[in-house]
Design a protein around this motif. Structure first.
Motif, PDB file in Angstrom:
ATOM      1  N   ASP A 126      11.409  54.722 -44.485  1.00  0.00           N
ATOM      2  CA  ASP A 126      10.806  55.483 -45.578  1.00  0.00           C
ATOM      3  C   ASP A 126      10.846  56.979 -45.283  1.00  0.00           C
ATOM      4  N   THR A 127      10.309  57.776 -46.185  1.00  0.00           N
ATOM      5  CA  THR A 127      10.374  59.233 -46.047  1.00  0.00           C
ATOM      6  C   THR A 127       9.590  59.754 -44.853  1.00  0.00           C
ATOM      7  N   ASN A 128       8.680  58.946 -44.321  1.00  0.00           N
ATOM      8  CA  ASN A 128       7.925  59.335 -43.119  1.00  0.00           C
ATOM      9  C   ASN A 128       8.588  58.860 -41.835  1.00  0.00           C
ATOM     10  N   GLY A 129       9.742  58.190 -41.960  1.00  0.00           N
ATOM     11  CA  GLY A 129      10.439  57.695 -40.786  1.00  0.00           C
ATOM     12  C   GLY A 129       9.969  56.334 -40.311  1.00  0.00           C
ATOM     13  N   VAL A 130       9.120  55.672 -41.087  1.00  0.00           N
ATOM     14  CA  VAL A 130       8.626  54.347 -40.726  1.00  0.00           C
ATOM     15  C   VAL A 130       9.737  53.320 -40.978  1.00  0.00           C
ATOM     16  N   VAL A 131      10.043  52.519 -39.951  1.00  0.00           N
ATOM     17  CA  VAL A 131      11.104  51.521 -40.026  1.00  0.00           C
ATOM     18  C   VAL A 131      10.484  50.141 -40.246  1.00  0.00           C
ATOM     19  N   THR A 132      10.970  49.438 -41.260  1.00  0.00           N
ATOM     20  CA  THR A 132      10.541  48.056 -41.489  1.00  0.00           C
ATOM     21  C   THR A 132      11.764  47.170 -41.615  1.00  0.00           C
ATOM     22  N   LYS A 133      11.569  45.891 -41.290  1.00  0.00           N
ATOM     23  CA  LYS A 133      12.640  44.901 -41.357  1.00  0.00           C
ATOM     24  C   LYS A 133      12.126  43.729 -42.188  1.00  0.00           C
ATOM     25  N   PRO A 134      12.426  43.693 -43.489  1.00  0.00           N
ATOM     26  CA  PRO A 134      11.857  42.686 -44.376  1.00  0.00           C
ATOM     27  C   PRO A 134      12.198  41.243 -44.016  1.00  0.00           C
ATOM     28  N   ALA A 135      13.287  41.006 -43.299  1.00  0.00           N
ATOM     29  CA  ALA A 135      13.673  39.630 -42.946  1.00  0.00           C
ATOM     30  C   ALA A 135      13.316  39.273 -41.504  1.00  0.00           C
ATOM     31  N   GLN A 136      12.605  40.167 -40.808  1.00  0.00           N
ATOM     32  CA  GLN A 136      12.211  39.901 -39.422  1.00  0.00           C
ATOM     33  C   GLN A 136      11.268  38.695 -39.388  1.00  0.00           C
ATOM     34  N   PRO A 137      11.584  37.650 -38.623  1.00  0.00           N
ATOM     35  CA  PRO A 137      10.694  36.493 -38.554  1.00  0.00           C
ATOM     36  C   PRO A 137       9.303  36.886 -38.045  1.00  0.00           C
ATOM     37  N   ALA A 138       8.289  36.563 -38.850  1.00  0.00           N
ATOM     38  CA  ALA A 138       6.896  36.811 -38.484  1.00  0.00           C
ATOM     39  C   ALA A 138       6.035  35.905 -39.349  1.00  0.00           C
ATOM     40  N   PHE A 139       4.998  35.313 -38.750  1.00  0.00           N
ATOM     41  CA  PHE A 139       4.132  34.409 -39.502  1.00  0.00           C
ATOM     42  C   PHE A 139       2.714  34.438 -38.945  1.00  0.00           C
ATOM     43  N   LEU A 140       1.776  34.034 -39.792  1.00  0.00           N
ATOM     44  CA  LEU A 140       0.398  33.778 -39.390  1.00  0.00           C
ATOM     45  C   LEU A 140      -0.063  32.567 -40.177  1.00  0.00           C
ATOM     46  N   ALA A 141      -0.411  31.502 -39.459  1.00  0.00           N
ATOM     47  CA  ALA A 141      -0.901  30.274 -40.088  1.00  0.00           C
ATOM     48  C   ALA A 141      -2.310  29.997 -39.589  1.00  0.00           C
ATOM     49  N   LYS A 142      -3.108  29.359 -40.456  1.00  0.00           N
ATOM     50  CA  LYS A 142      -4.491  29.053 -40.104  1.00  0.00           C
ATOM     51  C   LYS A 142      -4.792  27.585 -40.383  1.00  0.00           C
ATOM     52  N   VAL A 143      -5.801  27.092 -39.694  1.00  0.00           N
ATOM     53  CA  VAL A 143      -6.304  25.750 -39.968  1.00  0.00           C
ATOM     54  C   VAL A 143      -7.083  25.854 -41.278  1.00  0.00           C
ATOM     55  N   ASN A 144      -6.731  25.031 -42.278  1.00  0.00           N
ATOM     56  CA  ASN A 144      -7.372  25.183 -43.580  1.00  0.00           C
ATOM     57  C   ASN A 144      -8.560  24.259 -43.810  1.00  0.00           C
ATOM     58  N   SER A 145      -8.777  23.287 -42.924  1.00  0.00           N
ATOM     59  CA  SER A 145     -10.005  22.489 -42.977  1.00  0.00           C
ATOM     60  C   SER A 145     -10.296  22.007 -41.567  1.00  0.00           C
ATOM     61  N   ASP A 146     -11.586  21.826 -41.266  1.00  0.00           N
ATOM     62  CA  ASP A 146     -11.969  21.415 -39.913  1.00  0.00           C
ATOM     63  C   ASP A 146     -11.183  20.175 -39.490  1.00  0.00           C
ATOM     64  N   GLN A 147     -10.738  20.197 -38.262  1.00  0.00           N
ATOM     65  CA  GLN A 147     -10.068  19.043 -37.661  1.00  0.00           C
ATOM     66  C   GLN A 147     -11.127  18.393 -36.768  1.00  0.00           C
ATOM     67  N   THR A 148     -11.760  17.349 -37.275  1.00  0.00           N
ATOM     68  CA  THR A 148     -12.954  16.824 -36.623  1.00  0.00           C
ATOM     69  C   THR A 148     -12.636  15.667 -35.674  1.00  0.00           C
ATOM     70  N   ASN A 149     -13.517  15.546 -34.681  1.00  0.00           N
ATOM     71  CA  ASN A 149     -13.499  14.406 -33.763  1.00  0.00           C
ATOM     72  C   ASN A 149     -12.142  14.160 -33.115  1.00  0.00           C
ATOM     73  N   ILE A 150     -11.621  15.198 -32.438  1.00  0.00           N
ATOM     74  CA  ILE A 150     -10.301  15.052 -31.818  1.00  0.00           C
ATOM     75  C   ILE A 150     -10.330  13.971 -30.740  1.00  0.00           C
ATOM     76  N   ALA A 151      -9.198  13.358 -30.551  1.00  0.00           N
ATOM     77  CA  ALA A 151      -9.069  12.293 -29.557  1.00  0.00           C
ATOM     78  C   ALA A 151      -9.135  12.873 -28.144  1.00  0.00           C
ATOM     79  N   THR A 152      -9.492  12.032 -27.191  1.00  0.00           N
ATOM     80  CA  THR A 152      -9.462  12.427 -25.788  1.00  0.00           C
ATOM     81  C   THR A 152      -8.239  11.814 -25.126  1.00  0.00           C
ATOM     82  N   ASN A 153      -7.827  12.432 -24.033  1.00  0.00           N
ATOM     83  CA  ASN A 153      -6.725  11.938 -23.198  1.00  0.00           C
ATOM     84  C   ASN A 153      -5.407  11.791 -23.949  1.00  0.00           C
ATOM     85  N   SER A 154      -5.202  12.634 -24.963  1.00  0.00           N
ATOM     86  CA  SER A 154      -3.912  12.657 -25.663  1.00  0.00           C
ATOM     87  C   SER A 154      -3.719  14.030 -26.293  1.00  0.00           C
TER      88      SER A 154
END
Length: 163
Positions: free
Chosen positions: A13-41
């Protein structure tokens, strides 16, 4: 602008800021509680909603990031565990890639079960094109069906191609 295949791949851009629109980047979240996880697995963490997925490389159906190109990827995850069991020997948080598994560990030696505990892990992973990564949690021993993974802003997984 730099173009490849008829599309802008590097923008300055005009300020010299470089961006790469196709650069792989992600942020994913848990969307509901994952309850009572198993043990030993290994329990795959269900990151079912994306905050962003710049190159469409994260699959919310399989909770998997697939590297589109060979390179080094900065990967981070953080989980809020609830009802952490003092009877468990340890908890591991794992970034499981096609090439290797990166793990961190906590030992819940508390005076009583912890209402909640945050565990985080980060790594720069060498990944080839089509390599995958998922997040797993492992509880050694203790009470099965006690510990939960909290949703929302408390539990997330992100990554970006850094080189």
């Amino acid at each position: 602008q730099l173009f490849a295949g008829g599309s802008a791949r590097v923008l300055i851009d005009t300020n010299g800021v470089v961006t790469k629109p196709a650069q792989p980047a992600f942020l994913a979240k848990v969307n509901s509680d994952q309850t009572n996880i198993a043990t030993n697995s290994d329990v795959t963490v269900l990151f079912g909603v994306e905050r962003f997925d710049q190159n469409a490389d994260f699959d919310t159906g399989t909770y998997t990031f697939t590297a589109p190109v060979t390179g080094r990827y900065q990967l981070q995850t953080s989980l809020r565990l609830e009802n952490v069991d003092t009877g468990g020997g340890y908890y591991q948080l794992k970034l499981v890639t096609s090439n290797t598994t990166y793990a961190t560990i906590i030992s819940p030696l508390f005076s009583a079960d912890a209402s909640y505990w945050n565990i985080s892990h980060a790594v720069i992973a060498d990944m080839d094109a089509s390599d995958t990564v998922t997040v797993q949690v492992y509880q050694s021993g203790g009470t099965t069906g006690q510990t939960d993974i909290q949703n929302g802003e408390y539990s997330f997984f992100n990554g970006v191609l850094v080189g």
